[in-house]
Write an enzyme that holds these catalytic residues in place. Structure first.
Site, PDB file in Angstrom:
ATOM      1  N   GLU A 322       8.851 -15.348   4.080  1.00  0.00           N
ATOM      2  CA  GLU A 322       8.265 -15.416   2.736  1.00  0.00           C
ATOM      3  C   GLU A 322       9.281 -15.214   1.612  1.00  0.00           C
ATOM      4  OE1 GLU A 322       3.768 -13.893   3.469  1.00  0.00           O
ATOM      5  OE2 GLU A 322       5.293 -12.351   3.749  1.00  0.00           O
TER       6      GLU A 322
HETATM    7  C1  ACM Z   1       4.846 -12.087   7.894  1.00  0.00           C
HETATM    8  O1  ACM Z   1       3.655 -11.920   8.203  1.00  0.00           O
HETATM    9  N1  ACM Z   1       5.195 -12.279   6.636  1.00  0.00           N
HETATM   10  C2  ACM Z   1       5.875 -12.067   8.899  1.00  0.00           C
END
Ligand code: ACM
Length: 466
Positions: A322
């Protein structure tokens, strides 16, 4: 020879995970009694596993269960024998590998044979499950302590059988982590991934950068309990406790995003030189290390050096998920530098599968979580010869609600019933080949979790299903 395991009231009834091979012989059933002895053969670690077994069985049975060593080649009457090497006729040593075991229940007792102490340890976990469930009680129970006769030959399909605990969104002290290790060991989990840093908190002392823990460790989601962090002694205690349960700790420092706690601790890590305040919300993807600053890599090298020194296992996990505030080209630059730093400290990089956008080395491991990318991040990894740890959020995420009645957890990946956690394919329906799969992992994120009871409510029984 043993036939394929099945679950119809046979020796395998109630065993999780189901062993590879099993055969039942009711006429050979055995009961542990006050006169039962535990006998361990010579060889590294057998005696310690015998002591573990005695400690597990004494409270509920109330029996003395004396442990002695050295004469395990003969099988004395009314004994539980733990023997290293010298595999039985039906299972060669190479089949059992380092973690497998061969367990025989006969009228005179139980014989567990393995190549390594890890296999004996897994064998005693199976024996715990073969006994009546009341053997897990902490005070004396009536018994009888009968075990169905027969033979079990068992070894793991995957080398990596992991659980992940997020100690950043809420901090969990050492005794909680140790209790979780106790529980995981019963199911032959062998890897514990600790998510040690995120936007909301930094949870491990780093000598070269003390503010990471002192300032970055002072917050958490909602800030009710003001976070916390592990001293190096705390962390080493977790690693040692895990090792004693044949579990390897994988430490994660999430980068280049999920880094607000670090950016808040040191202004020089920010591109603009200004430290943001601590963050106690639940958003993701807003923070980024400054990819083009040299000090970013001094920081990373120092952190990885200290973490590697505390880590007997092969992997250092540097996150990579992310990174919505890092440009695509900066992201690739960063991951390649991070990979080189980890390797320079003698470890293998592990990261969330987004890291497969970069050129990865064969020893690097990609953890697949984002089912919304329909396998793109995992196939990017496997095409490079990189192995996968499968943790797809819609099956493996233990922080997701079971159903609409679940009071804890999130549900962005959908409700995950026990059946969903149990019945799924780590090779993603053939998208990757089974040989690309190093193993599976159940991540437990802690935005909504405060206590050990919360952890257990979310993890069990789904982690057993995994
Ligand atoms: C995640 O759930 N951002 C690894």
């Amino acid at each position: 020879p043993p036939g394929p395991a099945s679950n119809g009231g046979a020796i395998t009834a109630g065993l999780i995970p189901l062993p590879v091979l099993a055969s039942t012989d009711e006429s050979a059933s055995y009961s542990v009694t006050a006169a039962t002895r535990i006998v361990t053969g010579p060889g590294a670690g057998a005696e310690a596993v015998g002591d573990d077994l005695a400690a597990l069985l004494r409270p509920a049975t109330g029996f003395p269960l004396a442990v002695s060593s050295g004469d395990a080649d003969s099988t004395p009457a009314n004994s539980i024998v733990l023997r290293l090497g010298n595999g039985s006729a039906s299972a060669t040593s190479s089949t059992l590998g380092d973690e497998g075991y061969d367990l025989t229940v006969s009228k005179s007792g139980v014989l567990i044979v393995a190549n390594k102490a890890a296999g004996l340890f897994h064998g005693i976990q199976t024996l715990r499950q073969l006994l009546p469930a009341s053997v897990e009680a902490t005070s004396a129970q009536p018994g009888p302590w009968r075990v169905t006769g027969g033979q079990i030959v068992d070894y793991p399909h995957y080398a990596y059988r992991g659980a992940m605990l997020d100690v950043t969104r809420h901090f969990f002290p050492v005794p909680d982590v140790e209790r979780y290790i106790d529980e995981l060991a019963l199911y032959k989990v062998n890897m514990l991934h600790l998510h040690l840093s995120d936007d909301q908190g930094w949870r491990i002392a780093v000598d070269a950068w003390p503010n990471l823990a002192l300032h970055g460790g002072s917050s958490e989601v909602g800030n009710r309990d003001k976070g916390g962090y592990y001293t190096k002694a705390d962390y080493s205690a977790i690693v040692a406790y895990a090792q004693a349960h044949f579990i390897t700790v994988v430490p994660e420092i999430d980068t280049p995003s999920h880094t607000n706690a670090a950016l808040s601790s040191y202004p020089e890590l920010n591109c603009d030189g200004v430290a943001p305040p601590v963050y106690t919300g639940e958003n993701v993807g807003f923070s980024s290390l400054c990819v083009n600053k040299a000090i970013t890599y001094t920081f990373l090298d120092d952190v990885v050096a200290e973490l590697a020194a505390l880590t007997p296992g092969p992997y250092i996990h540097l996150g990579g998920d992310e990174a919505h505030s890092t440009s695509a080209s900066d992201y690739v630059t960063f991951v390649q530098k991070a990979q080189a730093i980890v390797e320079a400290h003698g470890k293998q990089l592990m990261g969330w599968a987004e890291i497969s956008a970069a050129k990865l080395d064969p020893g690097t491991v990609a953890e697949y979580w984002n089912f919304n990318d329909h396998g793109a991040s995992e196939t990017n990894a496997t095409r490079q010869g990189v192995k996968i740890v499968a943790a797809p959020a819609d099956h493996a995420y233990l922080d997701q609600k079971y159903d609409a009645q679940t009071t804890l957890g999130l549900n962005w990946a959908g409700d995950i019933e026990v059946e969903d956690a149990y019945a799924w394919d780590p090779a993603d329906g053939g998208r990757v080949s089974d040989s690309d799969v190093l193993g599976v992992e159940g991540p437990l994120w802690s935005e909504t979790l405060h206590t050990m009871a919360d952890i257990e409510y979310m993890a069990w029984p789904r982690m057993a299903g995994l």
